[in-house]
Design an enzyme around this catalytic site. Sequence first.
Site, mmCIF file in Angstrom:
data_model
loop_
_atom_site.group_PDB
_atom_site.id
_atom_site.type_symbol
_atom_site.label_atom_id
_atom_site.label_comp_id
_atom_site.label_asym_id
_atom_site.label_seq_id
_atom_site.Cartn_x
_atom_site.Cartn_y
_atom_site.Cartn_z
ATOM 1 N N MET A 63 0.817 -1.203 0.000
ATOM 2 C CA MET A 63 0.000 0.000 0.000
ATOM 3 C C MET A 63 0.855 1.259 0.000
ATOM 4 S SD MET A 63 -2.663 1.184 2.935
ATOM 5 C CE MET A 63 -3.621 -0.285 2.660
ATOM 6 N N LEU A 79 -5.867 6.874 -2.282
ATOM 7 C CA LEU A 79 -6.502 5.840 -1.470
ATOM 8 C C LEU A 79 -8.025 5.886 -1.617
ATOM 9 C CD1 LEU A 79 -5.450 4.903 2.111
ATOM 10 C CD2 LEU A 79 -7.847 5.312 1.629
ATOM 11 N N LEU A 85 -10.445 -0.824 -2.613
ATOM 12 C CA LEU A 85 -10.209 -0.718 -1.174
ATOM 13 C C LEU A 85 -11.397 -0.106 -0.449
ATOM 14 C CD1 LEU A 85 -8.199 -0.919 1.220
ATOM 15 C CD2 LEU A 85 -7.539 1.423 0.694
ATOM 16 N N TYR A 111 0.898 11.622 11.292
ATOM 17 C CA TYR A 111 2.228 11.305 10.763
ATOM 18 C C TYR A 111 3.302 12.156 11.432
ATOM 19 C CZ TYR A 111 0.692 8.054 7.166
ATOM 20 O OH TYR A 111 0.201 6.951 6.514
ATOM 21 N N SER A 118 5.800 8.048 7.159
ATOM 22 C CA SER A 118 5.770 6.595 7.319
ATOM 23 C C SER A 118 7.140 5.984 7.036
ATOM 24 C CB SER A 118 4.732 5.989 6.383
ATOM 25 O OG SER A 118 4.790 4.579 6.404
ATOM 26 N N ARG A 152 0.949 1.336 -3.939
ATOM 27 C CA ARG A 152 -0.352 1.618 -4.548
ATOM 28 C C ARG A 152 -0.739 3.090 -4.429
ATOM 29 N NH1 ARG A 152 -3.961 2.548 -7.101
ATOM 30 N NH2 ARG A 152 -5.915 1.461 -7.503
ATOM 31 N N TYR A 153 -0.382 3.723 -3.301
ATOM 32 C CA TYR A 153 -0.889 5.073 -3.047
ATOM 33 C C TYR A 153 0.197 6.111 -2.777
ATOM 34 C CZ TYR A 153 -4.781 1.929 -2.097
ATOM 35 O OH TYR A 153 -5.708 0.916 -2.177
ATOM 36 N N HIS A 265 -5.859 -5.279 9.804
ATOM 37 C CA HIS A 265 -6.620 -4.159 9.259
ATOM 38 C C HIS A 265 -8.055 -4.586 8.977
ATOM 39 C CE1 HIS A 265 -6.884 -5.567 5.097
ATOM 40 N NE2 HIS A 265 -5.589 -5.801 5.100
ATOM 41 N N ASP A 326 6.594 -1.598 10.281
ATOM 42 C CA ASP A 326 5.907 -0.514 10.974
ATOM 43 C C ASP A 326 5.337 0.483 9.978
ATOM 44 O OD1 ASP A 326 6.002 -0.988 13.767
ATOM 45 O OD2 ASP A 326 8.138 -0.504 13.779
ATOM 46 N N GLU A 329 -0.566 2.377 11.243
ATOM 47 C CA GLU A 329 -1.406 1.562 12.121
ATOM 48 C C GLU A 329 -0.669 1.114 13.382
ATOM 49 O OE1 GLU A 329 -1.601 1.158 8.833
ATOM 50 O OE2 GLU A 329 -3.641 0.673 8.184
ATOM 51 N N GLU A 333 -1.851 4.234 15.599
ATOM 52 C CA GLU A 333 -3.122 3.710 16.091
ATOM 53 C C GLU A 333 -2.950 2.731 17.248
ATOM 54 O OE1 GLU A 333 -5.359 2.332 12.761
ATOM 55 O OE2 GLU A 333 -5.410 4.301 11.810
ATOM 56 N N CYS A 385 -13.698 -14.352 -6.111
ATOM 57 C CA CYS A 385 -14.713 -14.330 -5.059
ATOM 58 C C CYS A 385 -16.060 -14.662 -5.690
ATOM 59 C CB CYS A 385 -14.780 -12.959 -4.393
ATOM 60 S SG CYS A 385 -13.261 -12.487 -3.556
ATOM 61 N N CYS A 388 -17.975 -11.766 -6.993
ATOM 62 C CA CYS A 388 -17.256 -10.775 -7.803
ATOM 63 C C CYS A 388 -17.910 -10.599 -9.169
ATOM 64 C CB CYS A 388 -15.795 -11.196 -7.976
ATOM 65 S SG CYS A 388 -14.811 -10.032 -8.960
#
Length: 410
Positions: A63, A79, A85, A111, A118, A152-153, A265, A326, A329, A333, A385, A388
């Site tokens: 991600m 995102l 997602l 952050y 991150s 991805r983001y 998650h 790490d 999250e 969090e 799935c 899907c």
Amino acid sequence: MPLRRPSAFPRQLRKSTCPGRPTGLSYLGYSGYQRSGLATAVPPVTQDATSSKGPTAMVFLNMGGPSVTDEVQDFLSRLFADGDLIPLGRLQTYLGPLIAKRRTPKIQKQYADIGGGSPIRKWSEYQCEEMCKVLDRISPETAPHKPYVAFRYAAPLTEEMYTKLLDDGFGNGKGGRAVAFTQYPQYSCSTTGSSLNELWKWRNRLEGKRANTDVDPSGTIQWSVIDRWPTHPGLVEAFARNIEVQLKTYPEEKRKGVVLLFSAHSLPMSVVNRGDPYPAEVAATVHASQVGPSAWLGAQTSDTVQEYVNRGQKDIVLVPIAFTSDHIETLYELDHEVIQDANSPGVKRAESLNGNPIFIDALADIAQDHLRKGEKCSLQMTLRCQGCRSERCLEQKKFFAGEEASSLVV
């Protein structure tokens, strides 16, 4: 990461009472601390190097996360634009940017509280580079192994990674082998599936819609996928060792009573109800990694911790079971919100995998096994799935399954 707080539900997954709010899971159980020895070690690897099949590009998919606070809004915009997602329906392109802009100041502060960004890029690049060093040694027939990261983001984005592959001599009529190695150990359409959809999209844009056959005269990159690895012995060992290290910080007479809370998650219930395999695969990792009795689905992580502390159960170890390093999250969090709000010195967190050498060796073992078998993807990945209806998912799976197995994707 916003909207994917570590959480869970009592005994079974339940529908969310808040429209659009994703639901998730954690797994709970007593440590028991009854292991007579260590978890099963990764078996030794062997190879029969008969010919050179390299170079091999090893591409870590994840991600990602903003490395600095100035990248937060772009990260959130991508995102919330991802329907795999966070499904927002026909208004996704309109609602996504609005939600991202509104949440940016709050997430920037989070952050800032963990150091200004991150660490996931740092750890992902380190893990991939170290794995490739091991692979060069244990799999010389597919060497040299070149490390790449595709987020991805956040940077490096998938299109940036793909352009670098082409610049480095892969594709462009030269062919070459590349392995997409998901860094989500447990498969979900919203994580691994989304990353593969993005990779498939940019492959088509940058190399054209050609078949992913074993011999491609047009010289495109030949892709294969490591799409899940929830119970690999090395992954299990790395988690188990980290749990044991944290358990040893409690007085010996208390260790059997420490509660282990495995945190993962969350997912929107629409994704779970569609048939996503993620809850089952997380449960498989938990079952393999725990050091005591069986665990079960529990309530939202923060609520679970606070409820147990209120009841007098103040010794709890949080285990981030779905993450390979790490990130927001774990560092915010869990560490800032859940643990600080619990206000109990007995509530702690097991270390994340990060640079764990057992974990690095596990990654290399998984990759070597994949390369030795010569498979395009797991047989499990060819199953969609049951609920899907995505044509993009169908075509992506057919592409990565390759010519021989594409007929299995229905």
